[in-house]
Scaffold this motif. Sequence first.
Motif, mmCIF file in Angstrom:
data_model
loop_
_atom_site.group_PDB
_atom_site.id
_atom_site.type_symbol
_atom_site.label_atom_id
_atom_site.label_comp_id
_atom_site.label_asym_id
_atom_site.label_seq_id
_atom_site.Cartn_x
_atom_site.Cartn_y
_atom_site.Cartn_z
ATOM 1 N N ARG A 191 0.851 -1.195 0.000
ATOM 2 C CA ARG A 191 0.000 0.000 0.000
ATOM 3 C C ARG A 191 0.887 1.245 0.000
ATOM 4 O O ARG A 191 1.677 1.472 0.904
ATOM 5 N N THR B 75 -2.695 6.233 0.688
ATOM 6 C CA THR B 75 -3.845 6.069 1.574
ATOM 7 C C THR B 75 -5.015 6.926 1.121
ATOM 8 O O THR B 75 -4.868 7.834 0.287
ATOM 9 N N ASP B 76 -6.167 6.661 1.681
ATOM 10 C CA ASP B 76 -7.351 7.456 1.359
ATOM 11 C C ASP B 76 -7.142 8.916 1.747
ATOM 12 O O ASP B 76 -7.587 9.819 1.025
ATOM 13 N N GLU C 21 -5.330 2.825 -1.768
ATOM 14 C CA GLU C 21 -6.546 2.549 -1.007
ATOM 15 C C GLU C 21 -7.760 3.064 -1.791
ATOM 16 O O GLU C 21 -7.786 4.215 -2.219
ATOM 17 N N GLY C 22 -8.729 2.202 -1.971
ATOM 18 C CA GLY C 22 -9.925 2.585 -2.715
ATOM 19 C C GLY C 22 -9.906 2.189 -4.169
ATOM 20 O O GLY C 22 -10.942 2.283 -4.843
#
Length: 375
Positions: free
Chosen positions: A268, A271-272, A296-297
Motif C-alpha cells: 500500500r 492512503t485514502d 486505497e480505494g
Amino acid sequence: MKIAVLKEAGGVETRVAATPETVKKLMALGASVAVETGAGFGAKISDADYAAAGATVAPRADVIAGADMVLGVQGPALADLPGIKAGTILAAIQSPFSDRAKIDAYAGAGLIAYAMELMPRTTRAQSMDVLSSQSNLAGYKAVIDAGEAYGRAFPMMMTAAGTISAARVFIMGVGVAGLQAIATARRLGGLVSATDVRAATKEQIESLGAKAIFVEKVAGISGEGAGGYATEMSDEYKAAQAELVSSHIAKQDIVITTALIPGRPAPRLVTDAQVASMRPGSVIVDLAVDSGGNVEGAVAGEIVERHGVKIIGHKNPASRLAPDASALYSRNLFNMINAFWDKEAKAAVWPADDDIVKGIKLTEGGAVVHERLLG
C-alpha cells in the motif's frame, strides 16, 4: 516437436502466445506449429495469417493432441486442456503463488509447467523476460490512460491568452513500468517526479530528466532484493516514506503506482487521506491493482472517484495494447525455445541443472518441484 498455441479464455486477456512472425521462426527451427482457431483475434491476427505463416489452425482438442509443448499467455485450468498427455511442457504466466490449486492439478496430470513470470533476471535471460516486456507497455499505457482521464493539457503552453501550466506527474515505483511511465510523461511535456524504495534507482530517475523523491535520513536501507526486485521495507522506512509522499502527493495532478513484490500482495503506497489531499480533477493509475493494489480505494477493473480524484484500476494493462504486447511476449517465448533448441534432434532440450530451467519449472514427474512452492 509439435508446439501448440492456445486461444485465451475470458474477455480480459486479449494477447496471444505466438504471432505469424514467431510461427515462421519456430518452423524454421524444425518444429511444427498448431494454433487454436481464433487465438489471435484479440491481437488483430486472423486465422488466415497463421495459416499463411505455415501453422495448422484447428479447434483446441486437435491442437493439443500430440503436442510436446503448449504455449499460452495465462496458464489455463487443467479442465481446459482436453487430451493433453503427461510430459507435455506448458509455458505461460502461471500465477503459482495465488493459484496453487491449478499448479497441483498440473502436477497430478504429469505436466511440466513453466512459469514465464519467474524467468531469472540475468543477462542471458533478458530476451526471455516477459515481466519486463509487458511492464514496459503497461507503463506507457498508464500515462496515456491518465492523460485521457485528466482532461487537461500535459505540457506547459504559452499563448497570447496566457500560460497553461504543465501537468505534475508522480511515479511511485521505478521498475520497468515506472521508467517507461517517466519517459512517456516527459515526452508529453509533464513535470515528472518519481520515487522508489531502491536507492539504486535514483540515478535512473534523474537520467530520464525527472526529479527523484527519496527518503534521505533512514540509514542502511536499500530496498533491493534478489534479481533487482523490491523487498518489504522496515516500519521506520515506511513511516519516513509516508511523511515524504504525503507532502509531495498533495501537489500532483497525476500519480502512477507500479510497485509489486513477487509472491506477495502489492504494498500500500497511497492512503485514502493522501487521495483526499489531491486537487479535485486529479488522476491516479494503479498498475498493481491485479495484485491487491497500491492505492486505497482502487477497484480492479473499474475507474472510481474518491474525493474528486479518479482512481484508474484497469486489469491486465498490457493486454490493452494486445498487438504489441503479443509481439513482445511471443518473442520472449521463441527466444527461450531457441536457446534450448537441439538442431539434430529438432526439439528443445531442457537441462535440469540450467539456471533458467530451474527458475521457471514448477512441476515435473507428477510433483511440484519449484523451491519456492515447497515446504
